[in-house]
Scaffold this motif. Structure first.
Motif, PDB file in Angstrom:
ATOM      1  N   TYR A  87       3.320   6.404   7.810  1.00 27.40           N
ATOM      2  CA  TYR A  87       3.473   5.535   6.984  1.00 27.40           C
ATOM      3  C   TYR A  87       4.661   4.346   7.446  1.00 27.40           C
ATOM      4  CZ  TYR A  87       1.606   7.638   2.738  1.00 27.40           C
ATOM      5  OH  TYR A  87       0.675   8.096   1.714  1.00 27.40           O
ATOM      6  N   LEU A  90      -0.186   9.715 -10.995  1.00 23.23           N
ATOM      7  CA  LEU A  90      -1.143   8.587 -11.394  1.00 23.23           C
ATOM      8  C   LEU A  90      -2.321   8.613 -10.191  1.00 23.23           C
ATOM      9  CD1 LEU A  90       1.008   5.939 -12.883  1.00 23.23           C
ATOM     10  CD2 LEU A  90      -0.635   7.042 -13.895  1.00 23.23           C
ATOM     11  N   GLU A 144      10.553  -2.297  -0.285  1.00 20.81           N
ATOM     12  CA  GLU A 144      10.151  -0.743   0.276  1.00 20.81           C
ATOM     13  C   GLU A 144       9.385  -0.809   1.735  1.00 20.81           C
ATOM     14  OE1 GLU A 144      10.482   2.085  -3.612  1.00 20.81           O
ATOM     15  OE2 GLU A 144       8.773   1.124  -3.232  1.00 20.81           O
ATOM     16  N   ILE A 158      -3.356   5.757   6.780  1.00 22.73           N
ATOM     17  CA  ILE A 158      -4.119   6.991   6.088  1.00 22.73           C
ATOM     18  C   ILE A 158      -5.045   7.360   7.215  1.00 22.73           C
ATOM     19  CG2 ILE A 158      -5.155   7.905   4.167  1.00 22.73           C
ATOM     20  CD1 ILE A 158      -4.033   5.478   2.642  1.00 22.73           C
ATOM     21  N   PHE A 183      -4.479  -0.009   7.419  1.00 22.68           N
ATOM     22  CA  PHE A 183      -5.028   1.314   6.538  1.00 22.68           C
ATOM     23  C   PHE A 183      -5.144   2.452   7.588  1.00 22.68           C
ATOM     24  CE2 PHE A 183      -8.480   3.178   4.703  1.00 22.68           C
ATOM     25  CZ  PHE A 183      -8.151   3.256   3.462  1.00 22.68           C
ATOM     26  N   VAL A 192      -7.420   3.373  -1.383  1.00 26.32           N
ATOM     27  CA  VAL A 192      -5.972   3.895  -1.495  1.00 26.32           C
ATOM     28  C   VAL A 192      -5.459   4.761  -2.624  1.00 26.32           C
ATOM     29  CG1 VAL A 192      -3.570   3.105  -1.505  1.00 26.32           C
ATOM     30  CG2 VAL A 192      -5.171   1.687  -0.261  1.00 26.32           C
ATOM     31  N   GLY A 243      -3.986   5.239 -12.954  1.00 30.62           N
ATOM     32  CA  GLY A 243      -3.225   4.718 -11.733  1.00 30.62           C
ATOM     33  C   GLY A 243      -3.775   3.460 -11.380  1.00 30.62           C
ATOM     34  N   TYR A 292       5.602  -3.068  -9.354  1.00 34.45           N
ATOM     35  CA  TYR A 292       4.098  -2.764  -8.679  1.00 34.45           C
ATOM     36  C   TYR A 292       4.058  -3.957  -7.359  1.00 34.45           C
ATOM     37  CZ  TYR A 292       1.777   1.056 -11.038  1.00 34.45           C
ATOM     38  OH  TYR A 292       1.122   2.258 -11.580  1.00 34.45           O
ATOM     39  N   MET A 327       0.742  -1.293  -0.053  1.00 35.78           N
ATOM     40  CA  MET A 327       0.145  -0.173   0.093  1.00 35.78           C
ATOM     41  C   MET A 327       0.803   1.530  -0.053  1.00 35.78           C
ATOM     42  SD  MET A 327      -2.744   0.992   2.797  1.00 35.78           S
ATOM     43  CE  MET A 327      -1.800   2.477   3.513  1.00 35.78           C
ATOM     44  N   VAL A 328       1.585   1.390   0.996  1.00 35.69           N
ATOM     45  CA  VAL A 328       2.617   2.613   1.170  1.00 35.69           C
ATOM     46  C   VAL A 328       3.395   2.882  -0.159  1.00 35.69           C
ATOM     47  CG1 VAL A 328       4.162   3.738   2.581  1.00 35.69           C
ATOM     48  CG2 VAL A 328       2.242   2.778   3.761  1.00 35.69           C
ATOM     49  N   PRO A 329       4.236   2.085  -0.625  1.00 38.48           N
ATOM     50  CA  PRO A 329       5.177   2.508  -1.709  1.00 38.48           C
ATOM     51  C   PRO A 329       4.180   2.457  -2.728  1.00 38.48           C
ATOM     52  CG  PRO A 329       5.985   0.382  -0.531  1.00 38.48           C
ATOM     53  CD  PRO A 329       4.489   0.659   0.055  1.00 38.48           C
ATOM     54  N   VAL A 330       3.190   1.748  -3.170  1.00 38.72           N
ATOM     55  CA  VAL A 330       2.509   2.119  -4.365  1.00 38.72           C
ATOM     56  C   VAL A 330       1.564   3.221  -4.323  1.00 38.72           C
ATOM     57  CG1 VAL A 330       0.415   1.124  -5.727  1.00 38.72           C
ATOM     58  CG2 VAL A 330       2.225  -0.223  -4.928  1.00 38.72           C
ATOM     59  N   ARG A 331       0.922   3.776  -3.141  1.00 41.74           N
ATOM     60  CA  ARG A 331       0.473   5.001  -3.294  1.00 41.74           C
ATOM     61  C   ARG A 331       1.242   6.112  -3.319  1.00 41.74           C
ATOM     62  NH1 ARG A 331      -4.266   7.428   0.163  1.00 41.74           N
ATOM     63  NH2 ARG A 331      -3.113   9.460   1.098  1.00 41.74           N
ATOM     64  N   ASP A 332       2.575   6.012  -2.564  1.00 38.05           N
ATOM     65  CA  ASP A 332       3.661   7.081  -2.731  1.00 38.05           C
ATOM     66  C   ASP A 332       4.064   7.272  -4.178  1.00 38.05           C
ATOM     67  OD1 ASP A 332       5.580   8.907  -1.753  1.00 38.05           O
ATOM     68  OD2 ASP A 332       7.043   7.454  -2.159  1.00 38.05           O
ATOM     69  N   MET A 333       4.317   6.047  -4.976  1.00 35.67           N
ATOM     70  CA  MET A 333       4.808   6.013  -6.118  1.00 35.67           C
ATOM     71  C   MET A 333       3.666   6.592  -7.204  1.00 35.67           C
ATOM     72  SD  MET A 333       5.985   2.927  -8.731  1.00 35.67           S
ATOM     73  CE  MET A 333       4.911   1.899  -8.184  1.00 35.67           C
ATOM     74  N   PRO A 350       7.786  -2.965  -4.247  1.00 31.57           N
ATOM     75  CA  PRO A 350       7.489  -2.229  -3.171  1.00 31.57           C
ATOM     76  C   PRO A 350       6.900  -3.218  -1.860  1.00 31.57           C
ATOM     77  CG  PRO A 350       5.800  -1.976  -4.929  1.00 31.57           C
ATOM     78  CD  PRO A 350       6.938  -2.818  -5.451  1.00 31.57           C
ATOM     79  N   GLN A 378       3.773  10.404  -6.612  1.00 26.56           N
ATOM     80  CA  GLN A 378       5.033  10.770  -7.678  1.00 26.56           C
ATOM     81  C   GLN A 378       4.629  11.225  -8.887  1.00 26.56           C
ATOM     82  OE1 GLN A 378       7.788  12.114  -5.632  1.00 26.56           O
ATOM     83  NE2 GLN A 378       6.316  11.893  -4.062  1.00 26.56           N
TER      84      GLN A 378
END
Lengths: 282, 328
Positions: free
Chosen positions: B295, A141, B45, B288, B284, A222, A147, B38, A129-135, B42, A138
């Motif tokens: 994060y 998208l 990360e 958020i 979640f 998200v 997106g 994708y 979630m966090v990396p995909v949302r951040d990407m 991640p 950025q």
């Protein structure tokens, strides 16, 4: 066959079984029937507490039209289509290629790569979630249709590749072998020999991925915030806030959201079920 | 002339000679790139981010504002009561969700007949799985509603007396108060799990129906001649043959239980007082939330969930690997 076929039992059992079937079905679908009845009631019925009895008036058309005129439901539905259709196209196309590579060629990392796709398909969404949302933020998208379908396509590629690879592996390898001896180019073998044979797998994947992505709710939350890119699942939740206590409208909207996957399912039932068993139960 | 043409035949270009080594990579590259960007990257990360504290913001020159905190997020998790409630609820989901497997088998056995219209019945029984969990959550949220839901209506019919005052408004006098399942910290989770079982039972049912189609008829007949029937037949002859179906059913049920998010978000949003949270939803919520984005902490929760899931994924892959070896 197990259990013993009912035809071999006495006529009493057979009649009892056939009589019980519709009763069992109604009980099983009771929540759905109740919400359908609610969706065709008038507001007065809801307010006066008549939620389980026979509706005093039938407001089928009125309620379902109200969902579209009083909310963004049409926009949400359109968004869902725009997200779902490209996802299906991209992930199935990528999986045909990757599945072909993993099933036909023998190279050292074929099995580890295959397992990578399988494992990726089972991970919890939250770890992405966090990396995909951040990407997405950025790259601009975030809160767009693209997106969402790019992410879904990438994620569903895992499942599609798992399925496609097993399907191609089960095809007779002689076909590829003899085409190679004839000197046919590799991509031509893929295109003219294998692809026509995997059509049932493509159909199964298309209907399954359509349903999975259409029903997605987590990523809608998200990756979007506004109305412009929200799919219907997130939209129904928004409507739930908007139509507080207007249960007839919430019910109608929920049922509308369920129509396309249900329609797909009844249209392509056999393929759908073949896909769900992950190809493991034939 | 002949000499040259022979030489090109013996020594084709490097590309031609290594055709079979290069081709798979050309077919694989698009999917791999997509999947790596994708999904694979991640994951790492997130694991890395769980060692940072970060509100998701960047400085004006594009630098992340994350600060390294080491394992502090995990230490905080250990002392976070919400985390333990979520973990406990995940356990409840895992255990109770498993009921979907035997329940699905029971329905499949009930429906495994060939009377007219059976196809219709089978697909209607499968229906709940096709609709979105959001819709299932809304249906059951309304179903449980004490004022105008089905549970409330039945309860009032059974335990309450209706009195109408002079203005025509109905009030109810109840021997026992109408249960408000989703507002009760003790019962809400079970209410949601019960709702979640509905589509999951349908899924397991369809797996078993397909499995029952392939049960070897001669073995059943042989066992029947030996006098096996009913439960004995089911336990010793049929269920062993259904093992592939059972395996898939258990796997998808475990994954479904650990992924439960939609229903909780729709029905209770983790409440009342966080009592229905599970790791997927709690993550979640912390990552958020209205109180700013956390994060790093969210990633730590996600990493724990990932670690739990990894146990099942490894088991699944190991089983698959055994099958692969056998098929060679």
């Amino acid at each position: 066959m197990f259990p013993r076929p009912i035809e071999k039992s006495g006529p009493g059992t057979r009649v009892a079984y056939q009589a019980f079937l519709p009763v069992a079905l109604i009980l099983w679908l009771l929540p759905l029937l109740a919400i359908f009845l609610t969706s065709i009631r008038s507001a007065q019925d809801i307010n006066s507490g008549n939620v389980f009895g026979w509706p005093s008036q039938f407001k089928l058309l009125e309620n379902y039209t109200a969902v579209f005129t009083q909310s963004e439901a049409a926009q949400y539905m359109l968004n869902s289509v725009l997200i779902t259709v490209p996802t299906v196209a991209i992930s199935v196309a990528l999986a045909c290629l990757a599945g072909y590579a993993l099933a036909i060629y023998r190279f050292r990392v074929a099995v580890p790569l295959f397992f990578l796709f399988v494992a990726g398909n089972f991970i919890p969404f939250q770890i992405l979630m966090v990396p995909v949302r951040d990407m997405s933020v950025q790259t601009g998208l975030y809160d767009t249709i693209a997106g969402q379908f790019l992410f879904h396509a990438a994620f569903q590629t895992g499942f599609c590749t798992l399925f496609m690879r097993n399907f191609i592996k089960a095809l007779p390898f002689d076909l590829v072998e003899s085409a190679r001896i004839e000197g046919v180019a590799e991509w031509k073998i893929f295109w003219y020999v294998v692809l026509p044979l995997v059509r049932p797998a493509i159909a199964a994947l298309a209907v399954l991925i359509f349903t999975f992505v259409w029903n997605d709710f987590f990523w809608a939350n998200v990756l979007t915030q506004g109305e412009s890119a929200k799919p219907i699942t997130a939209g129904v939740r928004a409507l739930n806030g908007q139509f507080v206590n207007n249960w007839h409208l919430v019910s109608a909207a929920s049922l509308l959201a369920a129509v396309p996957p249900v329609f797909m399912f009844f249209l392509m039932q056999r393929h759908f079920i073949a896909g769900l068993t992950l190809g493991a139960v034939k | 002339m002949t000499d040259i043409s022979q030489r090109t035949n013996e020594n084709p270009s490097w590309l031609k000679r290594n055709k079979l080594a290069i081709a798979p990579w050309i077919f694989l590259v698009p999917a791999l790139i997509f999947f790596a960007i994708y999904v694979v990257i991640p994951i790492f990360e997130s694991l890395w981010l769980s060692l940072y504290e970060w509100n998701g913001l960047y400085t004006a020159d594009g630098q992340s504002t994350a600060t390294w905190v080491g394992f502090q997020n995990y230490v905080k998790l250990w002392d976070d009561p919400n985390f333990w409630v979520s973990l406990r609820n995940n356990l409840a989901w895992l255990i109770l969700y498993m009921l979907a497997v035997p329940a699905g088998l029971m329905i499949a056995l009930f429906l495994n007949q060939t009377v007219t219209g059976m196809r219709f019945y089978k697909s209607m029984f499968f229906f709940p799985f096709v609709i979105s969990q959001v819709v299932v959550g809304l249906i059951f949220g309304w179903f449980y509603n004490p004022d105008f839901g089905v549970v409330g209506t039945i309860w009032k019919w059974a335990f309450c007396e209706e009195t109408v005052n002079i203005l025509g408004n109905a009030t109810f006098k109840c021997a026992r108060p109408v249960p408000d399942i989703l507002s009760s910290p003790e019962w809400a989770t079970y209410g949601i799990i019960f709702a979640g079982l509905w589509p999951q039972v349908a899924y397991c049912m369809i797996l078993y129906l397909t499995g029952l189609n392939n049960v070897a008829a001669d073995q059943i007949e042989a066992a029947r001649l030996d006098g096996a029937k009913g439960w004995k037949m089911l336990w010793f002859v049929v269920i062993p043959q259904l093992r592939p179906a059972t395996f898939i059913a258990v796997v998808v049920t475990v994954i479904g239980a650990l992924r439960s998010f939609d229903m909780i978000a729709i029905m209770t949003q983790g409440g009342p007082f966080g009592s229905t949270n599970v790791l997927a939803h709690y993550m979640f919520e912390v990552a958020i939330s209205e109180y700013g984005e956390r994060y790093g902490y969210g990633s730590a929760v996600a990493s724990v969930l990932f670690a739990i899931m990894l146990v099942y994924i490894s088991y699944f892959l190991w089983r698959m690997y055994q099958d692969e070896k056998d098929s060679r």
